[in-house]
Motif scaffolding. Structure first.
Motif, PDB file in Angstrom:
ATOM      1  N   MET A   1       0.842  -1.217   0.000  1.00 43.93           N
ATOM      2  CA  MET A   1       0.000   0.000   0.000  1.00 43.93           C
ATOM      3  C   MET A   1       0.867   1.254   0.000  1.00 43.93           C
ATOM      4  SD  MET A   1      -2.628   1.385   2.932  1.00 43.93           S
ATOM      5  CE  MET A   1      -1.242   1.863   3.961  1.00 43.93           C
ATOM      6  N   ASN A   2       0.565   2.173  -0.829  1.00 41.03           N
ATOM      7  CA  ASN A   2       1.250   3.462  -0.868  1.00 41.03           C
ATOM      8  C   ASN A   2       0.601   4.391   0.155  1.00 41.03           C
ATOM      9  OD1 ASN A   2       2.106   6.090  -1.507  1.00 41.03           O
ATOM     10  ND2 ASN A   2       2.492   5.520  -3.639  1.00 41.03           N
ATOM     11  N   SER A   3       1.393   4.915   1.090  1.00 38.72           N
ATOM     12  CA  SER A   3       0.839   5.761   2.171  1.00 38.72           C
ATOM     13  C   SER A   3       0.246   7.047   1.638  1.00 38.72           C
ATOM     14  CB  SER A   3       1.938   6.079   3.203  1.00 38.72           C
ATOM     15  OG  SER A   3       2.992   6.801   2.599  1.00 38.72           O
ATOM     16  N   ASP A   4       0.608   7.427   0.393  1.00 39.71           N
ATOM     17  CA  ASP A   4       0.070   8.658  -0.167  1.00 39.71           C
ATOM     18  C   ASP A   4      -1.332   8.472  -0.718  1.00 39.71           C
ATOM     19  OD1 ASP A   4       2.353  10.074   0.390  1.00 39.71           O
ATOM     20  OD2 ASP A   4       3.319   9.556  -1.507  1.00 39.71           O
ATOM     21  N   THR A   5      -1.689   7.237  -1.031  1.00 44.75           N
ATOM     22  CA  THR A   5      -2.999   7.006  -1.633  1.00 44.75           C
ATOM     23  C   THR A   5      -4.011   6.470  -0.657  1.00 44.75           C
ATOM     24  OG1 THR A   5      -2.320   4.776  -2.303  1.00 44.75           O
ATOM     25  CG2 THR A   5      -1.957   6.555  -3.879  1.00 44.75           C
ATOM     26  N   GLY A   6      -3.568   5.894   0.455  1.00 40.58           N
ATOM     27  CA  GLY A   6      -4.486   5.425   1.476  1.00 40.58           C
ATOM     28  C   GLY A   6      -5.033   4.060   1.164  1.00 40.58           C
ATOM     29  N   LEU A   7      -5.819   3.513   2.081  1.00 42.66           N
ATOM     30  CA  LEU A   7      -6.427   2.200   1.919  1.00 42.66           C
ATOM     31  C   LEU A   7      -7.586   2.263   0.941  1.00 42.66           C
ATOM     32  CD1 LEU A   7      -6.504   1.076   5.648  1.00 42.66           C
ATOM     33  CD2 LEU A   7      -5.146   0.011   3.854  1.00 42.66           C
ATOM     34  N   GLN A   8      -7.662   1.276   0.065  1.00 39.19           N
ATOM     35  CA  GLN A   8      -8.715   1.236  -0.930  1.00 39.19           C
ATOM     36  C   GLN A   8      -9.661   0.080  -0.620  1.00 39.19           C
ATOM     37  OE1 GLN A   8      -8.830   3.388  -3.732  1.00 39.19           O
ATOM     38  NE2 GLN A   8     -10.867   2.616  -4.072  1.00 39.19           N
ATOM     39  N   LEU A  14     -14.827   3.341  -1.478  1.00 35.27           N
ATOM     40  CA  LEU A  14     -14.215   4.432  -0.736  1.00 35.27           C
ATOM     41  C   LEU A  14     -12.714   4.234  -0.629  1.00 35.27           C
ATOM     42  CD1 LEU A  14     -16.728   4.923   2.224  1.00 35.27           C
ATOM     43  CD2 LEU A  14     -16.545   6.276   0.140  1.00 35.27           C
ATOM     44  N   GLN A  15     -11.982   5.314  -0.736  1.00 30.56           N
ATOM     45  CA  GLN A  15     -10.539   5.301  -0.550  1.00 30.56           C
ATOM     46  C   GLN A  15     -10.242   6.057   0.736  1.00 30.56           C
ATOM     47  OE1 GLN A  15      -8.332   7.351  -3.565  1.00 30.56           O
ATOM     48  NE2 GLN A  15      -6.361   6.620  -2.852  1.00 30.56           N
ATOM     49  N   PHE A  16      -9.830   5.340   1.761  1.00 27.93           N
ATOM     50  CA  PHE A  16      -9.628   5.948   3.066  1.00 27.93           C
ATOM     51  C   PHE A  16      -8.230   6.543   3.192  1.00 27.93           C
ATOM     52  CE2 PHE A  16     -13.203   3.168   3.816  1.00 27.93           C
ATOM     53  CZ  PHE A  16     -14.007   3.923   4.651  1.00 27.93           C
ATOM     54  N   ALA A  17      -8.151   7.618   3.956  1.00 28.23           N
ATOM     55  CA  ALA A  17      -6.872   8.285   4.176  1.00 28.23           C
ATOM     56  C   ALA A  17      -5.975   7.404   5.034  1.00 28.23           C
ATOM     57  CB  ALA A  17      -7.097   9.629   4.867  1.00 28.23           C
ATOM     58  N   PRO A  18      -4.671   7.405   4.779  1.00 27.55           N
ATOM     59  CA  PRO A  18      -3.748   6.621   5.600  1.00 27.55           C
ATOM     60  C   PRO A  18      -3.640   7.207   7.008  1.00 27.55           C
ATOM     61  CG  PRO A  18      -2.543   8.034   4.100  1.00 27.55           C
ATOM     62  CD  PRO A  18      -3.984   8.141   3.707  1.00 27.55           C
ATOM     63  N   LEU A  19      -3.127   6.403   7.921  1.00 28.43           N
ATOM     64  CA  LEU A  19      -3.005   6.858   9.310  1.00 28.43           C
ATOM     65  C   LEU A  19      -1.855   7.835   9.498  1.00 28.43           C
ATOM     66  CD1 LEU A  19      -3.623   3.461  11.168  1.00 28.43           C
ATOM     67  CD2 LEU A  19      -5.239   5.331  10.791  1.00 28.43           C
ATOM     68  N   ASN A 283     -11.926   9.961   4.282  1.00 26.79           N
ATOM     69  CA  ASN A 283     -11.864   9.294   2.986  1.00 26.79           C
ATOM     70  C   ASN A 283     -11.769  10.339   1.887  1.00 26.79           C
ATOM     71  OD1 ASN A 283     -14.536   9.492   1.232  1.00 26.79           O
ATOM     72  ND2 ASN A 283     -15.171   9.486   3.382  1.00 26.79           N
ATOM     73  N   TYR A 284     -11.327   9.884   0.705  1.00 28.96           N
ATOM     74  CA  TYR A 284     -11.076  10.801  -0.388  1.00 28.96           C
ATOM     75  C   TYR A 284     -12.190  10.834  -1.435  1.00 28.96           C
ATOM     76  CZ  TYR A 284      -6.254  10.776   1.360  1.00 28.96           C
ATOM     77  OH  TYR A 284      -5.132  10.890   2.140  1.00 28.96           O
ATOM     78  N   ASN A 285     -13.270  10.073  -1.213  1.00 35.44           N
ATOM     79  CA  ASN A 285     -14.268   9.913  -2.260  1.00 35.44           C
ATOM     80  C   ASN A 285     -15.603  10.606  -2.001  1.00 35.44           C
ATOM     81  OD1 ASN A 285     -12.586   7.245  -1.965  1.00 35.44           O
ATOM     82  ND2 ASN A 285     -13.084   7.442  -4.139  1.00 35.44           N
ATOM     83  N   PHE A 286     -16.040  10.617  -0.751  1.00 33.39           N
ATOM     84  CA  PHE A 286     -17.399  11.096  -0.509  1.00 33.39           C
ATOM     85  C   PHE A 286     -17.500  11.786   0.848  1.00 33.39           C
ATOM     86  CE2 PHE A 286     -21.895  10.885   0.540  1.00 33.39           C
ATOM     87  CZ  PHE A 286     -22.475  11.292  -0.658  1.00 33.39           C
ATOM     88  N   GLY A 287     -18.120  12.946   0.825  1.00 37.06           N
ATOM     89  CA  GLY A 287     -18.316  13.731   2.040  1.00 37.06           C
ATOM     90  C   GLY A 287     -18.693  15.149   1.664  1.00 37.06           C
ATOM     91  N   LEU A 288     -18.655  16.043   2.623  1.00 38.56           N
ATOM     92  CA  LEU A 288     -19.063  17.427   2.383  1.00 38.56           C
ATOM     93  C   LEU A 288     -17.893  18.400   2.330  1.00 38.56           C
ATOM     94  CD1 LEU A 288     -22.309  17.620   4.551  1.00 38.56           C
ATOM     95  CD2 LEU A 288     -22.124  17.397   2.068  1.00 38.56           C
TER      96      LEU A 288
END
Length: 349
Positions: A1-8, A14-19, A283-288
């Protein structure tokens, strides 16, 4: 996993932000959350509190606040109450918000402090991040780029009817968008080197805020041109490239049921209710929250306007047409620098 892209998580989409997100980026996100919640709730909470206090032993607080708003009602239309010594325009959250996207202010020519200016900003977008950060704060260095020019971002007059909110806005240099306000800032009463900043399309233009959709409400927006003619202020076109890219709005083409409903609601409640989404906090995909997309606000060449105290509709129309030509030229000259395809045009409605 690339820490810049986060968990997929493909199943959830959804693509979640890394810790291990750097602290600086977390602070940027926190600052944008502050802006978003202020945008939505800043007027609501003081109003609810004021109503609540009316039914307590502290009812006098609400009455006192309402009395002050009435007594001080002309101030937002007469240059406001800027308090530079408090540093509201230089507070740290503005810089974090600027770096989140990032937002930049692009200077093409100098502005002579011997004159007054009406800066017309396009497009509105969903939340006008470009206008607020570039002209409502010093995060992008307006005062350094344009020494001797004092900007006043104009916003809806209703904000200045809300206790506490009105004081905060005025301390940062904001004023009401009204004829009286424009006359005061540009007509000489506030002195020289003043710049009234107006997001011309208004909240209704947010319904056109779709990625790769370069549309501005301008054909029937002529009041700002008339103000410039009456005061002799220079008209300055400004375009925020990327403003429409930071959210994804539900498709609402002209004539669709959704657009018809939005137009009716706009007429009923006074503002346009776009249905949109961006990214989330985790996450990087959905929110406000907005997506991290660059916003570049380009300030064009000032357009000389001959002062006419009582301009005719024909004189206003002539200057309005000339202004549209200047804005289109500004867009065409800069579009490929900021990610817009060379064959895309700016459309006026």
């Amino acid at each position: 996993m690339n820490s810049d892209t986060g968990l997929q998580f493909k199943g959830l989409g959804l693509q979640f932000a890394p810790l291990n997100v750097p602290l600086e980026r977390r602070l940027q996100t926190l600052a944008v959350i502050y802006f978003w919640t202020s945008f939505i709730f800043m007027g609501m909470l003081p109003s609810i509190m004021g109503i609540y206090l009316l039914f307590t032993d502290y009812y006098w607080v609400t009455l006192l606040a309402a009395s002050w708003v009435y007594y001080d009602r002309k101030t937002p239309h007469q240059g406001g109450r800027r308090m530079s010594w408090l540093g509201v325009r230089s507070m740290i959250q503005w810089s974090y918000i600027k770096d989140f996207f990032p937002i930049t202010l692009v200077k093409t020519v100098d502005l002579d402090p011997k004159h007054n200016y009406l800066l017309a900003v396009h497009p509105h977008g969903i939340m006008s991040f470009g206008a607020v950060i570039n002209f409502g704060s010093e995060a992008t260095g307006f005062s350094e780029l344009f020494p001797g020019i004092t900007p006043s971002l104009l916003t809806l007059s209703g904000w200045f009817n809300i206790p506490l909110v009105r004081e905060y806005l005025m301390m940062g240099g904001l004023c009401a968008v009204s004829k009286d306000s424009g006359d005061w800032l540009l007509g000489g009463q506030a002195g020289q080197g003043r710049a009234a900043v107006i997001v011309v399309g208004g909240a209704s233009e947010s319904l056109e805020a779709h990625p790769n959709n370069h549309v501005v409400y301008l054909h029937r927006r002529k009041g700002f041109v008339k103000r410039a003619i009456e005061s002799g202020a220079y008209l300055v076109p400004c375009y925020s490239f990327g403003e429409a890219e930071i959210f994804k709005q539900m498709p609402n083409p002209q004539g669709s049921r959704l657009r018809d409903l939005q137009v009716r609601l706009t007429r009923l409640v006074g503002f346009a209710p776009p249905i949109f989404h961006g990214r989330g906090v985790f996450n990087y995909n959905f929110g406000l929250l907005p997506f991290r997309r660059a916003i570049s606000t380009v300030i064009g060449k000032p357009m000389y306007v001959k002062k006419i105290t009582n301009p005719s509709s024909e004189q206003v129309e002539k200057v309005h047409q000339e202004y549209m030509g200047h804005l289109r030229a500004l867009f065409d000259a800069n579009k490929t620098k900021y990610g817009v395809a060379g064959d895309q045009n700016l459309n006026f409605i």
